[in-house]
Enzyme design. Structure first.
Site, mmCIF file in Angstrom:
data_model
loop_
_atom_site.group_PDB
_atom_site.id
_atom_site.type_symbol
_atom_site.label_atom_id
_atom_site.label_comp_id
_atom_site.label_asym_id
_atom_site.label_seq_id
_atom_site.Cartn_x
_atom_site.Cartn_y
_atom_site.Cartn_z
ATOM 1 C CD GLU A 86 -3.031 -1.019 0.316
ATOM 2 O OE1 GLU A 86 -3.536 0.097 0.140
ATOM 3 O OE2 GLU A 86 -3.394 -2.039 -0.293
ATOM 4 C CG ASP A 119 -8.481 4.088 -6.114
ATOM 5 O OD1 ASP A 119 -8.972 5.218 -5.901
ATOM 6 O OD2 ASP A 119 -8.202 3.296 -5.201
ATOM 7 C CB THR A 168 -6.213 6.243 -0.834
ATOM 8 O OG1 THR A 168 -7.158 5.780 -1.793
ATOM 9 C CG2 THR A 168 -5.641 5.067 -0.071
#
Length: 261
Positions: A45, A63, A68
């Protein structure tokens, strides 16, 4: 990372179901094994083993899930970031992120930054210095992802590697929403005829089937087409027989090499 309409965190039975001839599942809740799991996820990640340095991480990785952020990739478009900020408000009213709750409610389910820009990223990074916010991130990581994954894996009778494989799948795909979630991955593996140890199956064969199903699912989304976090990490450990994540662990993700000695 995760997909729209996030996992509804259902509390699963924590007892491992072990049938005769089935190895007792190691518990990924063991502090050393859990730390390894966090490092493995962070390598994929955040391209770093230092998962504790990621509380302040935040960006839009294009995405379709908005921002995020944090140690597990909470997303503004999938509901888990909203739940996290609500918890932070409950634990510390008046904090720097509370004012963004109306915007997070509006953008949930979308990639939009409406009402978050231009200061949300900076405020997130500032809040990440607060031990209360760090604790909230760890709480939600465990409640929504780690605990349900490990409990389901222990029900299936798999050891630490299998527990991690389930956890990593829920981190990326969520659960309880549709054809590309964790439960669908597990069902796809079952549809091949493979069975987990708790149902009398062979653990190695079951995990290969699960990872095959995971790779298929990842390839359905352009943002997840690179399957190295499975192919050259989890699958490598499985082929090496490291069902309890025995060290040393060596793997590659996105072409980068990592090791836990």
């Amino acid at each position: 990372m995760k997909t729209f309409t996030r996992l509804a965190a259902t509390v699963l039975c924590a007892a491992a179901l072990v049938t005769p001839g089935t190895a007792q599942a190691a518990d990924l809740n063991d502090p050393q094994l859990k730390d390894i799991a966090m490092q493995l996820v962070s390598s994929a990640e955040n391209s770093s083993l230092d998962w504790r340095a990621q509380f302040g991480y935040i960006q839009d990785i294009d995405d379709g899930r908005g921002y995020t952020a944090g140690i597990i990739g909470f997303c503004s478009g999938t509901g888990d970031m909203l739940d996290l900020v609500r918890l932070y408000r409950d634990w510390k009213p008046g904090n720097a992120l509370e004012k963004y709750l109306p915007a997070l409610e509006r953008v949930n389910g979308t990639p939009s930054h409406d009402g978050l820009d231009p200061n949300f990223q900076g405020d997130w990074q500032s809040a990440a210095q607060d031990g209360t916010f760090q604790g909230a991130q760890e709480h939600e990581r465990d409640r929504v992802y780690f605990d349900p994954a490990v409990n389901r894996a222990k029900q299936d009778g798999v050891q630490a590697l299998g527990q991690f494989a389930y956890y990593d799948a829920i981190v990326m795909h969520g659960d309880g929403w549709g054809d590309l979630d964790f439960s669908s991955i597990r069902q796809r593996a079952l549809n091949t005829g493979a069975r987990p140890p708790a149902q009398g199956g062979d653990e190695v064969q079951w995990l290969h089937a699960f990872l095959d199903a995971r790779v298929w699912t990842m390839k359905q989304e352009p943002a997840h087409e690179d399957t190295s976090r499975v192919d050259t990490a989890q699958r490598r450990f499985l082929n090496e027989g490291k069902l309890n994540l025995e060290r040393p662990l060596q793997w590659h993700v996105y072409g980068d090499a990592y090791e836990i000695g």
